[in-house]
Design a protein around this motif. Structure first.
Motif, PDB file in Angstrom:
ATOM      1  N   GLN A 109     -12.615  -0.296   2.304  1.00 61.35           N
ATOM      2  CA  GLN A 109     -11.277  -0.334   1.718  1.00 61.35           C
ATOM      3  C   GLN A 109     -10.647   1.055   1.748  1.00 61.35           C
TER       4      GLN A 109
ATOM      5  N   HIS B 137      -6.482   0.737  -5.095  1.00 64.92           N
ATOM      6  CA  HIS B 137      -7.588  -0.054  -5.627  1.00 64.92           C
ATOM      7  C   HIS B 137      -8.072   0.591  -6.918  1.00 64.92           C
TER       8      HIS B 137
ATOM      9  N   THR C 265     -15.310   3.080   0.150  1.00 64.54           N
ATOM     10  CA  THR C 265     -13.900   3.376  -0.109  1.00 64.54           C
ATOM     11  C   THR C 265     -13.518   4.690   0.551  1.00 64.54           C
TER      12      THR C 265
END
Length: 262
Positions: free
Chosen positions: A66, A77, A84
């Protein structure tokens, strides 16, 4: 565990490609500028282009990862689940527009909340600050060894925002007057890099976003520097807030002799 070596190779290539794109747009003067929240909070089409560039790379090569990034609201997020990437496509946009210098691409990679890789790429100087956790921090491949690992305040160079100085926020302008010097560059990632490499001894800011600090956060922890919110509390990298990064003695002095007394 992520494949650090494979991702590191990819990131280094993509950073150079992104820097080429930025410098081409700058040379051709093809970019447009617009305001976000006000006249000092600007975004360019180049910021947006570089964010899309990295988003496309992730979608193609690491589709389960992500992205947390500055410009696109879909790239926000609140959890660190999985892998991430935290990206500032151009940190120091105002410098990019006004000076065509002192701006950087900042990228950090976390796995389940634990920092793994970090990059701060000074685009104009083509200087890369990088970190693979457990292996140290490097500048263009040369390992960082801070020249003055734990100076006193009187021996130190501080970097702090103009707003802190103008308001003598928490007595920090007074602290600056007792330091050897005070500097301001206007780009958080490179200001953190100055502390990380020992060219400065502390950097303070009243408000930064996750993409401003994530890469420097990983590097600071790798070198054992003290990094916290200005009040000394722990940093959640996914949340915005203040920042104090410093060598141990300067962090202690600023926190206990100035901040806590004001």
């Amino acid at each position: 565990m992520i494949e650090q070596l494979e991702i590191d190779r990819s990131v280094r290539q993509w950073l150079n490609e992104a820097a080429d794109l930025i410098q081409t747009e700058l040379k051709m003067a093809r970019y447009q500028v617009s305001q976000k929240t006000g006249p000092t909070d600007l975004v360019t089409t180049v910021d947006q282009q570089i964010e899309v560039f990295f988003a496309d790379k992730l979608a193609t090569f690491y589709p389960t990862h992500q992205l947390v990034a500055e410009e696109d609201p879909t790239h926000k997020h609140q959890t660190f689940s999985g892998v991430t990437w935290i990206l500032d496509p151009i940190d120091g946009t105002l410098n990019f527009i006004q000076q065509q210098a002192d701006y950087a691409i900042s990228l950090a990679i976390f796995e389940d909340g634990v920092g793994q890789l970090a990059y701060i790429f000074d685009v104009e100087r083509r200087t890369l600050y990088s970190c693979k956790v457990g292996e140290g921090v490097f500048v263009d491949g040369v390992q960082v060894e801070r020249r003055r690992p734990n100076p006193s305040l009187a021996e130190s160079t501080l970097i702090m925002n103009f707003g802190i100085i103008a308001a003598n926020y928490l007595g920090l302008a007074t602290a600056g007057a007792q330091a050897r010097s005070v500097r301001l560059y206007g780009v958080a990632s490179l200001e953190m890099a100055a502390v990380i490499t020992g060219r400065a001894d502390a950097y303070l800011s009243r408000h930064l976003m996750p993409w401003d600090i994530a890469a420097g956060f990983i590097m600071a922890n790798e070198l054992g520097l003290k990094i916290s919110r200005i009040d000394g509390t722990e940093i959640n990298v996914l949340k915005s807030g203040s920042l104090l990064i410093a060598s141990e003695q300067v962090h202690e002095t600023l926190l206990h002799d100035f901040i806590m007394k004001n």
